[in-house]
Write a protein that holds these residues in place. Sequence first.
Motif, PDB file in Angstrom:
ATOM      1  N   LEU A  47     -10.180  18.822  18.336  1.00 51.98           N
ATOM      2  CA  LEU A  47      -9.864  17.518  18.899  1.00 51.98           C
ATOM      3  C   LEU A  47     -10.555  17.376  20.250  1.00 51.98           C
ATOM      4  CD1 LEU A  47      -6.024  17.440  18.145  1.00 51.98           C
ATOM      5  CD2 LEU A  47      -7.811  16.251  16.887  1.00 51.98           C
ATOM      6  N   GLY A  48     -11.526  16.460  20.336  1.00 52.27           N
ATOM      7  CA  GLY A  48     -12.171  16.171  21.608  1.00 52.27           C
ATOM      8  C   GLY A  48     -12.764  17.381  22.293  1.00 52.27           C
ATOM      9  N   GLY A  49     -13.431  18.256  21.537  1.00 51.58           N
ATOM     10  CA  GLY A  49     -14.042  19.433  22.121  1.00 51.58           C
ATOM     11  C   GLY A  49     -13.093  20.604  22.242  1.00 51.58           C
ATOM     12  N   LYS A  50     -11.798  20.363  22.143  1.00 56.95           N
ATOM     13  CA  LYS A  50     -10.817  21.444  22.175  1.00 56.95           C
ATOM     14  C   LYS A  50     -10.323  21.713  20.763  1.00 56.95           C
ATOM     15  CE  LYS A  50      -9.284  20.878  26.930  1.00 56.95           C
ATOM     16  NZ  LYS A  50      -8.118  20.772  27.836  1.00 56.95           N
ATOM     17  N   ARG A  51      -9.690  22.870  20.587  1.00 59.04           N
ATOM     18  CA  ARG A  51      -9.223  23.268  19.264  1.00 59.04           C
ATOM     19  C   ARG A  51      -7.716  23.482  19.287  1.00 59.04           C
ATOM     20  NH1 ARG A  51     -11.216  28.490  19.175  1.00 59.04           N
ATOM     21  NH2 ARG A  51     -11.379  28.241  21.423  1.00 59.04           N
ATOM     22  N   GLY A  61      14.710  36.549  16.171  1.00 54.23           N
ATOM     23  CA  GLY A  61      14.607  38.001  16.063  1.00 54.23           C
ATOM     24  C   GLY A  61      14.443  38.512  14.651  1.00 54.23           C
ATOM     25  N   THR A  62      14.262  37.595  13.684  1.00 55.92           N
ATOM     26  CA  THR A  62      14.234  38.026  12.283  1.00 55.92           C
ATOM     27  C   THR A  62      13.028  37.540  11.497  1.00 55.92           C
ATOM     28  OG1 THR A  62      15.504  36.079  11.594  1.00 55.92           O
ATOM     29  CG2 THR A  62      16.755  38.061  12.192  1.00 55.92           C
ATOM     30  N   ARG A  63      12.250  36.622  12.056  1.00 57.08           N
ATOM     31  CA  ARG A  63      11.157  36.055  11.268  1.00 57.08           C
ATOM     32  C   ARG A  63      10.042  35.576  12.190  1.00 57.08           C
ATOM     33  NH1 ARG A  63      11.343  30.377  11.323  1.00 57.08           N
ATOM     34  NH2 ARG A  63      13.209  29.542  12.348  1.00 57.08           N
ATOM     35  N   LEU A  64       8.887  35.309  11.580  1.00 52.77           N
ATOM     36  CA  LEU A  64       7.774  34.726  12.313  1.00 52.77           C
ATOM     37  C   LEU A  64       7.847  33.205  12.239  1.00 52.77           C
ATOM     38  CD1 LEU A  64       4.791  37.030  11.232  1.00 52.77           C
ATOM     39  CD2 LEU A  64       6.042  37.061  13.393  1.00 52.77           C
ATOM     40  N   ALA A  65       7.396  32.557  13.282  1.00 52.08           N
ATOM     41  CA  ALA A  65       7.383  31.094  13.324  1.00 52.08           C
ATOM     42  C   ALA A  65       6.086  30.637  13.975  1.00 52.08           C
ATOM     43  CB  ALA A  65       8.586  30.567  14.099  1.00 52.08           C
ATOM     44  N   ARG A  66       5.623  29.471  13.569  1.00 56.81           N
ATOM     45  CA  ARG A  66       4.337  28.958  14.037  1.00 56.81           C
ATOM     46  C   ARG A  66       4.500  28.080  15.276  1.00 56.81           C
ATOM     47  NH1 ARG A  66       0.715  27.804   8.663  1.00 56.81           N
ATOM     48  NH2 ARG A  66       1.677  29.384   7.322  1.00 56.81           N
ATOM     49  N   GLU A  67       3.570  28.271  16.199  1.00 53.90           N
ATOM     50  CA  GLU A  67       3.513  27.420  17.382  1.00 53.90           C
ATOM     51  C   GLU A  67       2.072  26.964  17.568  1.00 53.90           C
ATOM     52  OE1 GLU A  67       5.659  28.266  21.248  1.00 53.90           O
ATOM     53  OE2 GLU A  67       3.593  28.560  21.911  1.00 53.90           O
ATOM     54  N   ALA A  68       1.871  25.661  17.697  1.00 55.07           N
ATOM     55  CA  ALA A  68       0.527  25.125  17.913  1.00 55.07           C
ATOM     56  C   ALA A  68       0.141  25.306  19.377  1.00 55.07           C
ATOM     57  CB  ALA A  68       0.473  23.652  17.527  1.00 55.07           C
ATOM     58  N   ARG A  69      -1.133  25.620  19.593  1.00 57.08           N
ATOM     59  CA  ARG A  69      -1.615  25.844  20.951  1.00 57.08           C
ATOM     60  C   ARG A  69      -3.026  25.277  21.068  1.00 57.08           C
ATOM     61  NH1 ARG A  69      -0.270  30.073  24.310  1.00 57.08           N
ATOM     62  NH2 ARG A  69       1.764  29.811  23.295  1.00 57.08           N
ATOM     63  N   GLU A  70      -3.253  24.496  22.104  1.00 55.79           N
ATOM     64  CA  GLU A  70      -4.585  23.942  22.339  1.00 55.79           C
ATOM     65  C   GLU A  70      -5.411  24.942  23.130  1.00 55.79           C
ATOM     66  OE1 GLU A  70      -5.637  20.459  25.075  1.00 55.79           O
ATOM     67  OE2 GLU A  70      -5.453  19.482  23.117  1.00 55.79           O
ATOM     68  N   GLY A  72      -9.592  25.995  24.451  1.00 54.92           N
ATOM     69  CA  GLY A  72     -10.865  25.378  24.790  1.00 54.92           C
ATOM     70  C   GLY A  72     -11.953  25.670  23.777  1.00 54.92           C
ATOM     71  N   PRO A  73     -13.086  24.987  23.902  1.00 56.65           N
ATOM     72  CA  PRO A  73     -14.217  25.217  22.996  1.00 56.65           C
ATOM     73  C   PRO A  73     -14.791  26.613  23.185  1.00 56.65           C
ATOM     74  CG  PRO A  73     -14.871  23.801  24.813  1.00 56.65           C
ATOM     75  CD  PRO A  73     -13.389  23.971  24.927  1.00 56.65           C
ATOM     76  N   CYS A  74     -15.476  27.109  22.156  1.00 57.13           N
ATOM     77  CA  CYS A  74     -16.047  28.454  22.224  1.00 57.13           C
ATOM     78  C   CYS A  74     -17.410  28.471  21.545  1.00 57.13           C
ATOM     79  CB  CYS A  74     -15.114  29.470  21.575  1.00 57.13           C
ATOM     80  SG  CYS A  74     -14.656  29.029  19.888  1.00 57.13           S
ATOM     81  N   ALA A  75     -18.168  29.542  21.808  1.00 56.29           N
ATOM     82  CA  ALA A  75     -19.559  29.601  21.367  1.00 56.29           C
ATOM     83  C   ALA A  75     -19.721  30.135  19.952  1.00 56.29           C
ATOM     84  CB  ALA A  75     -20.372  30.457  22.340  1.00 56.29           C
ATOM     85  N   CYS A  80     -14.195  32.836  19.748  1.00 51.88           N
ATOM     86  CA  CYS A  80     -13.060  31.993  19.355  1.00 51.88           C
ATOM     87  C   CYS A  80     -11.848  32.852  19.006  1.00 51.88           C
ATOM     88  CB  CYS A  80     -13.437  31.125  18.161  1.00 51.88           C
ATOM     89  SG  CYS A  80     -14.682  29.867  18.501  1.00 51.88           S
ATOM     90  N   LEU A  81     -12.087  33.930  18.262  1.00 47.39           N
ATOM     91  CA  LEU A  81     -10.997  34.818  17.871  1.00 47.39           C
ATOM     92  C   LEU A  81     -10.385  35.500  19.091  1.00 47.39           C
ATOM     93  CD1 LEU A  81      -9.243  36.237  15.854  1.00 47.39           C
ATOM     94  CD2 LEU A  81     -11.159  37.734  15.262  1.00 47.39           C
ATOM     95  N   GLU A  82     -11.219  35.921  20.016  1.00 45.75           N
ATOM     96  CA  GLU A  82     -10.705  36.527  21.250  1.00 45.75           C
ATOM     97  C   GLU A  82      -9.827  35.547  22.019  1.00 45.75           C
ATOM     98  OE1 GLU A  82     -14.393  39.636  22.211  1.00 45.75           O
ATOM     99  OE2 GLU A  82     -14.334  37.644  23.123  1.00 45.75           O
ATOM    100  N   ASP A  83     -10.251  34.283  22.064  1.00 53.51           N
ATOM    101  CA  ASP A  83      -9.466  33.268  22.771  1.00 53.51           C
ATOM    102  C   ASP A  83      -8.094  33.084  22.129  1.00 53.51           C
ATOM    103  OD1 ASP A  83     -11.596  32.902  24.454  1.00 53.51           O
ATOM    104  OD2 ASP A  83     -12.294  31.041  23.512  1.00 53.51           O
ATOM    105  N   VAL A  84      -8.068  33.040  20.796  1.00 54.16           N
ATOM    106  CA  VAL A  84      -6.803  32.837  20.085  1.00 54.16           C
ATOM    107  C   VAL A  84      -5.869  34.029  20.301  1.00 54.16           C
ATOM    108  CG1 VAL A  84      -5.759  32.627  17.792  1.00 54.16           C
ATOM    109  CG2 VAL A  84      -7.786  31.283  18.365  1.00 54.16           C
ATOM    110  N   LEU A  85      -6.414  35.242  20.217  1.00 52.08           N
ATOM    111  CA  LEU A  85      -5.581  36.429  20.418  1.00 52.08           C
ATOM    112  C   LEU A  85      -5.085  36.531  21.860  1.00 52.08           C
ATOM    113  CD1 LEU A  85      -7.475  39.103  18.275  1.00 52.08           C
ATOM    114  CD2 LEU A  85      -5.362  37.884  17.725  1.00 52.08           C
TER     115      LEU A  85
END
Length: 208
Positions: A47-51, A61-70, A72-75, A80-85
Motif C-alpha cells: 500500500l503506497g510503497g509500504k507493505r 497463552g494457548t494459541r497463535l494469533a495474527r496481527e497486521a503490521r505496516e 517499509g519498502p525493501c530491496a 524484506c524477510l529480515e524486516d518482517v522478522l
Amino acid sequence: MALQPRKRANISLLVPFLVIALVFGVILWQKYRASREVSPVPQMQQLGGKRTAVLFFVADGTRLAREAREVGPCADTVVCLEDVLEELVNGPVGEFDEALPEGSVINTVRIDGDLASVDLNRTFSAALPSGSSAEMLAVYSIVDTITVNFPQIARVKLTIEGNDKALLQHLDLSDPLVPDYTLEQPLQADSDSVPPPSKKNKLDNQDK
C-alpha cells in the motif's frame, strides 16, 4: 563423384534440426532456472510503497494469533524477510503477548529455493518458558510468519548460533519445519507450560 552432392544435401538437412534442438534446449534451460529462482518481490499486500505484513503472536497463552503490521519498502526478498522478522522480535502492539522470549535476536537470514534458514541467538532457546506449548508457539510464530508472508517459501530451518542440530527441551530443530496454522486453535495445556508474559504483567512487575 555422384555421392558428394548427396552428402552436402544430407548435411544441409541436418542443420535446421540442430538449430531447432538448440533453441528448445535454451528454452528448457531458462524454464529450469526460473523454477529455481525466488521471486525478488515478496507476496505481501503493498500500500503506497509500504507493505502490510502478518505477524503471529500469542493469544491467551494457548494459541497463535495474527496481527497486521505496516513495514517499509525493501530491496529484495532477504531484506524484506529480515524486516518482517525484526517486527516479530519487537513484539505485538495490540492485545496479544510476545511469542519470542525477551532478548531474542535474529543473527542471519538466508533463502535457498523454497527453504528459508534463520539463525537465532542462544537467548532464544535459553530464555524460553518451560513446557512444550511455549516452545511450539515460539518456534511456529517464526515459521508461520515467514510462510504466510512469503508463499514461495515452503520450509523454514531454524538454527541456534549456527548449530543446525539444535534441540530445545521438547522440540528437535534438526530438520526444516513446515507451517502449522492449526496452532491458531488453543493448544492442549501441558502440566509444565508457562504462558509468555503479557505486556500488562511486565508493567505491573516494573511498578513493584
